[in-house]
Design a protein around this motif. Structure first.
Motif, mmCIF file in Angstrom:
data_model
loop_
_atom_site.group_PDB
_atom_site.id
_atom_site.type_symbol
_atom_site.label_atom_id
_atom_site.label_comp_id
_atom_site.label_asym_id
_atom_site.label_seq_id
_atom_site.Cartn_x
_atom_site.Cartn_y
_atom_site.Cartn_z
ATOM 1 N N ARG A 1 0.809 -1.227 0.000
ATOM 2 C CA ARG A 1 0.000 0.000 0.000
ATOM 3 C C ARG A 1 0.844 1.281 0.000
ATOM 4 O O ARG A 1 0.306 2.374 -0.045
ATOM 5 N N LEU A 2 2.156 1.118 0.097
ATOM 6 C CA LEU A 2 3.018 2.309 0.086
ATOM 7 C C LEU A 2 3.967 2.355 -1.106
ATOM 8 O O LEU A 2 4.523 3.409 -1.424
ATOM 9 N N GLN A 3 4.138 1.220 -1.779
ATOM 10 C CA GLN A 3 5.262 1.154 -2.718
ATOM 11 C C GLN A 3 5.112 2.046 -3.944
ATOM 12 O O GLN A 3 6.106 2.363 -4.586
ATOM 13 N N ASP A 4 3.885 2.500 -4.236
ATOM 14 C CA ASP A 4 3.738 3.384 -5.393
ATOM 15 C C ASP A 4 4.065 4.839 -5.035
ATOM 16 O O ASP A 4 4.111 5.705 -5.905
ATOM 17 N N LEU A 5 4.276 5.127 -3.769
ATOM 18 C CA LEU A 5 4.563 6.511 -3.364
ATOM 19 C C LEU A 5 5.875 6.989 -3.962
ATOM 20 O O LEU A 5 6.867 6.253 -3.934
ATOM 21 N N GLU A 6 5.888 8.221 -4.421
ATOM 22 C CA GLU A 6 7.128 8.757 -4.960
ATOM 23 C C GLU A 6 8.180 8.819 -3.851
ATOM 24 O O GLU A 6 7.891 9.265 -2.732
ATOM 25 N N GLY A 7 9.335 8.331 -4.130
ATOM 26 C CA GLY A 7 10.420 8.390 -3.133
ATOM 27 C C GLY A 7 10.446 7.204 -2.196
ATOM 28 O O GLY A 7 11.352 7.074 -1.369
ATOM 29 N N ILE B 1 9.836 -8.213 9.244
ATOM 30 C CA ILE B 1 10.402 -6.875 9.479
ATOM 31 C C ILE B 1 10.815 -6.269 8.137
ATOM 32 O O ILE B 1 11.342 -6.983 7.287
ATOM 33 N N ALA B 2 10.593 -4.982 7.970
ATOM 34 C CA ALA B 2 11.147 -4.312 6.784
ATOM 35 C C ALA B 2 11.449 -2.859 7.133
ATOM 36 O O ALA B 2 10.844 -2.277 8.041
ATOM 37 N N THR B 3 12.381 -2.298 6.390
ATOM 38 C CA THR B 3 12.821 -0.911 6.613
ATOM 39 C C THR B 3 12.646 -0.132 5.318
ATOM 40 O O THR B 3 13.054 -0.599 4.258
ATOM 41 N N PHE B 4 12.008 1.038 5.434
ATOM 42 C CA PHE B 4 11.795 1.838 4.222
ATOM 43 C C PHE B 4 12.258 3.269 4.468
ATOM 44 O O PHE B 4 12.406 3.717 5.603
ATOM 45 N N GLU B 5 12.421 3.938 3.355
ATOM 46 C CA GLU B 5 12.820 5.341 3.401
ATOM 47 C C GLU B 5 11.925 6.110 2.444
ATOM 48 O O GLU B 5 11.502 5.554 1.421
ATOM 49 N N VAL C 1 -0.348 3.381 7.125
ATOM 50 C CA VAL C 1 -0.201 3.657 5.692
ATOM 51 C C VAL C 1 -0.755 5.048 5.371
ATOM 52 O O VAL C 1 -0.115 5.861 4.678
ATOM 53 N N ALA C 2 -1.920 5.346 5.911
ATOM 54 C CA ALA C 2 -2.536 6.650 5.635
ATOM 55 C C ALA C 2 -1.645 7.776 6.156
ATOM 56 O O ALA C 2 -1.479 8.811 5.497
ATOM 57 N N ALA C 3 -1.059 7.571 7.314
ATOM 58 C CA ALA C 3 -0.209 8.619 7.905
ATOM 59 C C ALA C 3 1.030 8.858 7.036
ATOM 60 O O ALA C 3 1.424 9.999 6.796
ATOM 61 N N VAL C 4 1.639 7.777 6.537
ATOM 62 C CA VAL C 4 2.839 7.943 5.699
ATOM 63 C C VAL C 4 2.451 8.607 4.380
ATOM 64 O O VAL C 4 3.166 9.495 3.883
ATOM 65 N N ARG C 5 1.316 8.230 3.822
ATOM 66 C CA ARG C 5 0.887 8.834 2.551
ATOM 67 C C ARG C 5 0.649 10.338 2.736
ATOM 68 O O ARG C 5 1.026 11.148 1.905
ATOM 69 N N THR C 6 0.030 10.668 3.853
ATOM 70 C CA THR C 6 -0.205 12.097 4.123
ATOM 71 C C THR C 6 1.130 12.831 4.240
ATOM 72 O O THR C 6 1.311 13.920 3.691
ATOM 73 N N ALA C 7 2.061 12.197 4.954
ATOM 74 C CA ALA C 7 3.379 12.842 5.131
ATOM 75 C C ALA C 7 4.039 13.057 3.772
ATOM 76 O O ALA C 7 4.619 14.120 3.516
ATOM 77 N N ALA C 8 3.947 12.040 2.895
ATOM 78 C CA ALA C 8 4.609 12.147 1.602
ATOM 79 C C ALA C 8 3.932 13.171 0.702
ATOM 80 O O ALA C 8 4.601 13.910 -0.026
ATOM 81 N N GLN C 9 2.591 13.231 0.768
ATOM 82 C CA GLN C 9 1.872 14.082 -0.194
ATOM 83 C C GLN C 9 1.717 15.516 0.306
ATOM 84 O O GLN C 9 1.840 16.470 -0.461
#
Ligand SMILES: Cc1ncc(COP(=O)(O)O)c(C=O)c1O
Length: 427
Positions: free
Chosen positions: A342-348, A363-367, A416-424
């Motif tokens: 649900r996050l992998q299409d986000l730019e960056g 476990i996974a780590t993303f940036e 997921v929603a929180a990260v998308r908001t942060a990115a957008q």
């Protein structure tokens, strides 16, 4: 293992939490499929099943805890056993704790051994992975100039222990880099192959690296030194009770783990497995009457400690066995895939963990490229009550996400929603 819906409810005392009645006639709103015969992937996505597991953890749901790799909460049954035995201990500790409770540790050893797929006489019960691994690091006979091969992603406290041996004993620590994320298991094996020398006497490596959740091909790496005078130590802090394997099958000599991470045992519990032929020559960290004893219990001479803590490991094992480690492993991967998908299409969005099941677990780590890790972590915590772990390594940085079996999909949706908001919208 066969387990009915009612069996689960009764085991975990979760009926009330779910609004279900435990009366045999109306135990469940619909059929509870037998788990036996169903694939682990199928059970991994059965939200009815996992709702019961989630309700067994009395966690604070006003927080979303995505740092279970650091330390995990325990299910209610574990906490209750601990409280019960602590109260009993304090009745007359020299009698109730030492005479009544302490002998029960032997059953914990047997149950841990069964979970580890190893003989009970090769299992020491410790307080954490640090104690387990320091026992080995400081207990090996090494000569000046002997080399220890490890990676620059091994746990800092273990690296510090080896550094201390360098200073005291003149051994040499060699740290190799491994590709992140690794393109294949073979890429990791070849990095180790290139790091070996004639002087290598010890290989020390993580089974699962805490920074990214990368699984190392331990068996293949151990095979590189088979037949040579080289001992292999595995830091299993993140793999034990997370990935389904038997410790002796790794083909190594020593395996240390914390049990307060993936087993959800009480905080302050660990395990050390030592291959039987290595027990005698290993010096105990806390001295024993006979240092060269071949009894694994020589490694448990820590003085007075709260006996109820290791005893309650039994309840955590009970809980683990009722789920089944293979099902838990599949669920943890499913949760990892759920948020990554649900996050992998986000730019960056950049994932530092391979999704190959041979190279990772839950476990996974993303940036988010362009968003400082520290700022994103602080935003998630202060604006959304989401706990993550900031990772900074010279090769990469990111947020490590480690859900547990009690994590719900709703909580991951929120994350997921929180990260998308942060990115957008920015933070
Ligand atoms: C890979 C690894 N090894 C060892 C440890 C030490 O565990 P403990 O603090 O339980 O001793 C940790 C803790 O996070 C870890 O991630």
């Amino acid at each position: 293992m066969g387990m009915t819906r009612r069996g689960f409810i009764e085991s975990f005392g979760a009926a009330t939490a779910l609004g279900w009645t435990a009366s045999p006639a109306s135990a469940a709103p619909g059929p509870w499929p037998e788990l036996e015969g169903r694939s682990v992937e199928d059970v991994a996505r059965d939200e009815d099943f996992w709702a019961v597991i989630q309700a067994a953890y009395p966690v604070d749901r006003a927080l979303i805890n995505l740092n279970n790799g650091g330390v995990s909460p325990s299910p209610r049954t574990v906490q209750e056993a601990l409280r019960r035995d602590l109260a009993y201990s304090n009745g007359a500790p020299s009698y109730t704790m030492w005479r009544h409770l302490e002998p029960r540790k032997e059953l914990v050893r047997q149950r841990l051994a069964r979970l580890a797929g190893a003989p009970a006489e090769e299992i020491a019960i410790t307080r954490n992975a640090t104690e387990s691994l320091d026992t080995v690091i400081f207990g090996l006979n090494l000569e000046p100039g002997d080399e220890v091969l490890t990676t620059d992603q091994d746990y800092p406290r273990m690296i510090n222990a080896w550094r201390q041996r360098e200073l005291r004993d003149g051994i040499v620590l060699r740290q190799i880099s491994i590709p992140t994320p690794p393109p294949s298991r073979e890429a990791i094996v070849s990095a180790f192959r290139a790091g070996l020398s004639e002087r290598t006497k010890v290989v020390h490596l993580c089974h699962m690296i805490n920074l990214t959740g990368t699984l190392l091909p331990v068996r293949e790496i151990a095979d590189l030194v088979r037949g040579r005078d080289v001992q292999v130590i595995v830091d299993g802090a993140h793999s034990f009770a997370h990935i389904d394997f038997a410790i002796p099958d790794l083909g190594v000599d020593y395996f240390g783990a914390s049990l307060h991470k993936w087993l959800s045992a009480p905080i302050g519990t660990g395990l050390l497995w030592v291959r039987s032929k290595r027990i005698g020559p290993l010096w105990p960290l806390f001295a024993h009457t006979e240092a060269s004893s071949t009894d694994i219990r020589k490694l448990e001479q820590i003085g007075t400690y709260p006996v109820p803590i290791p005893l309650a490991i039994s309840e955590a094992i009970q809980f683990q066995e009722q789920i089944g480690t293979a099902r838990k492993e599949a669920r943890l991967r499913f949760l990892r895939d759920y948020w990554v998908d649900r996050l992998q299409d986000l730019e960056g969005f950049c994932l530092h963990t391979s999704r190959d099941p041979g190279l990772s677990g839950g476990i996974a780590t993303f940036e988010l490229v362009g968003v400082p890790v520290r700022d994103l972590g602080a935003y998630l915590l202060t604006k959304h009550q989401i706990i993550t772990t900031g990772i900074n390594h010279p090769q990469f940085s990111g947020l490590r996400i480690s859900p547990h079996v009690y994590t719900s999909l709703r909580e991951l949706d929120h994350f997921v929603a929180a990260v998308r908001t942060a990115a957008q919208d920015g933070i």
